[in-house]
Design a protein around this motif. Sequence first.
Motif, PDB file in Angstrom:
ATOM      1  N   UNK A 127      19.820  37.317  17.111  1.00 25.33           N
ATOM      2  CA  UNK A 127      19.073  36.337  16.321  1.00 25.33           C
ATOM      3  C   UNK A 127      18.072  36.992  15.369  1.00 25.33           C
ATOM      4  N   UNK A 128      17.705  38.258  15.636  1.00 24.56           N
ATOM      5  CA  UNK A 128      16.758  38.927  14.731  1.00 24.56           C
ATOM      6  C   UNK A 128      17.393  40.126  14.037  1.00 24.56           C
ATOM      7  N   UNK A 129      18.736  40.252  14.134  1.00 24.76           N
ATOM      8  CA  UNK A 129      19.402  41.389  13.507  1.00 24.76           C
ATOM      9  C   UNK A 129      19.299  41.344  11.987  1.00 24.76           C
ATOM     10  N   UNK A 130      19.350  40.139  11.410  1.00 26.95           N
ATOM     11  CA  UNK A 130      19.238  40.012   9.958  1.00 26.95           C
ATOM     12  C   UNK A 130      17.891  40.532   9.477  1.00 26.95           C
ATOM     13  N   UNK A 131      16.817  40.129  10.164  1.00 28.21           N
ATOM     14  CA  UNK A 131      15.482  40.581   9.780  1.00 28.21           C
ATOM     15  C   UNK A 131      15.340  42.094   9.925  1.00 28.21           C
ATOM     16  N   UNK A 132      15.935  42.666  10.963  1.00 31.94           N
ATOM     17  CA  UNK A 132      15.858  44.112  11.162  1.00 31.94           C
ATOM     18  C   UNK A 132      16.538  44.865  10.014  1.00 31.94           C
ATOM     19  N   UNK A 133      17.666  44.366   9.559  1.00 39.47           N
ATOM     20  CA  UNK A 133      18.361  44.992   8.431  1.00 39.47           C
ATOM     21  C   UNK A 133      17.508  44.934   7.173  1.00 39.47           C
ATOM     22  N   UNK A 134      16.923  43.765   6.891  1.00 35.51           N
ATOM     23  CA  UNK A 134      16.095  43.595   5.694  1.00 35.51           C
ATOM     24  C   UNK A 134      14.859  44.488   5.759  1.00 35.51           C
ATOM     25  N   UNK A 135      14.235  44.558   6.932  1.00 32.47           N
ATOM     26  CA  UNK A 135      13.039  45.383   7.108  1.00 32.47           C
ATOM     27  C   UNK A 135      13.364  46.855   6.899  1.00 32.47           C
ATOM     28  N   UNK A 136      14.503  47.313   7.449  1.00 32.78           N
ATOM     29  CA  UNK A 136      14.891  48.713   7.302  1.00 32.78           C
ATOM     30  C   UNK A 136      15.149  49.062   5.841  1.00 32.78           C
ATOM     31  N   UNK A 137      15.854  48.181   5.124  1.00 28.46           N
ATOM     32  CA  UNK A 137      16.151  48.435   3.711  1.00 28.46           C
ATOM     33  C   UNK A 137      14.872  48.503   2.887  1.00 28.46           C
ATOM     34  N   UNK A 138      13.886  47.695   3.245  1.00 33.30           N
ATOM     35  CA  UNK A 138      12.644  47.659   2.471  1.00 33.30           C
ATOM     36  C   UNK A 138      11.746  48.849   2.772  1.00 33.30           C
ATOM     37  N   UNK A 139      11.593  49.190   4.045  1.00 33.71           N
ATOM     38  CA  UNK A 139      10.575  50.164   4.435  1.00 33.71           C
ATOM     39  C   UNK A 139      11.035  51.630   4.384  1.00 33.71           C
ATOM     40  N   UNK A 140      12.256  51.918   4.773  1.00 33.98           N
ATOM     41  CA  UNK A 140      12.678  53.312   4.913  1.00 33.98           C
ATOM     42  C   UNK A 140      12.543  54.120   3.609  1.00 33.98           C
ATOM     43  N   UNK A 141      13.086  53.646   2.473  1.00 32.42           N
ATOM     44  CA  UNK A 141      12.926  54.446   1.248  1.00 32.42           C
ATOM     45  C   UNK A 141      11.478  54.539   0.782  1.00 32.42           C
ATOM     46  N   UNK A 142      10.691  53.474   0.962  1.00 28.71           N
ATOM     47  CA  UNK A 142       9.284  53.514   0.580  1.00 28.71           C
ATOM     48  C   UNK A 142       8.520  54.550   1.390  1.00 28.71           C
ATOM     49  N   UNK A 143       8.733  54.532   2.688  1.00 27.69           N
ATOM     50  CA  UNK A 143       8.038  55.495   3.547  1.00 27.69           C
ATOM     51  C   UNK A 143       8.440  56.919   3.191  1.00 27.69           C
ATOM     52  N   UNK A 144       9.702  57.124   2.831  1.00 24.55           N
ATOM     53  CA  UNK A 144      10.145  58.455   2.431  1.00 24.55           C
ATOM     54  C   UNK A 144       9.398  58.969   1.221  1.00 24.55           C
TER      55      UNK A 144
END
Length: 321
Positions: free
Chosen positions: A241-258
């Motif tokens: 039920x929260x897999x969609x949000x996890x995908x969106x969060x990963x796409x948003x945060x990972x490149x920014x943090x890098x």
Amino acid sequence: MLQENWTTIKEFILVGFPGLNPKYNGLVSTIFFTVYVTTVVGNAVLVLLFLKEHSLQKPMYGIMFSLSLADIGSGTVVLPKIIAKYWFNDETIPFHSCFMQMKFIHYFGTVTIFILVLMALDRYLAICNPLRYPVLMTGRITLALNITGWLGSFIFTTVVTVQVYQLPYCGPNRIIQCFCEQNSIVKQACADSGYQQLVAFTLAITVLLGSLTFIIYTYTHIIVCVMRVSSSHGRWKTFSTCSTQLCIIAVFYLPRCGVYICHVLRIYMLPDLHIFLIVFYTLFPPFINPFIYFFRNKQISHILVFLWLFVKILDPHFTLL
């Protein structure tokens, strides 16, 4: 000294990718045009679904509706000027328009961060406090939180933009970037901008890492709650039920943090690579989010498939191409 007495720049020149061969301008503009159309159409379809489909008028989908609006705004602020640069060689942007673009780029980015935090809170309450969820996350409360995020982000980014705008600018007026990004603009100031850069970077890191910390905290508790479910099928169903949000969060945060980690550690990157990463983390999440919605959310995918079949029955020759 007043800013009007010092600023001599009337327009900025967007250099874009400095190492790009001009013969590839047509290809680059076509790619950006495709990304823009896909971003706007994909998110617009979701917005219409959220508005018209009664089964999607729930707090979680209200948050997704808000994210789709932010994605449309983010793509519209950035992409048309990039397309014009590489398609029509229109590389100049008026002084004031550049600051407006910068302001709204940061605005929609900040709104997105707030929405991702709200998504995490929604899933935390739904999974870890299911009995209190209908009381704590009603439609009115979700609407109030969304409005607070949009208004608060506007005030926050306006303050930051005004601080940078008040600096004197006297050239050079060439921005080594595809759009008006704050660090690139501040480099054009003919006064010490160290304080403004420090404040902007500190605020950006605080908002980014603060929100990421909250998200990690909530999803850690979600994982703990999920692991307490007795059956493996029940655990998978709950976590999905929260897999969609996890995908969106990963796409948003990972490149920014890098990018921020490289900045903090002073890791040198080629200008073209640095620009690509900034363009990527600005434009890729709004572009990919509709696909994540479709493939990871069964209710939305089923509605879209049903609508597609309904249209095909009415018009067998209908095609998206």
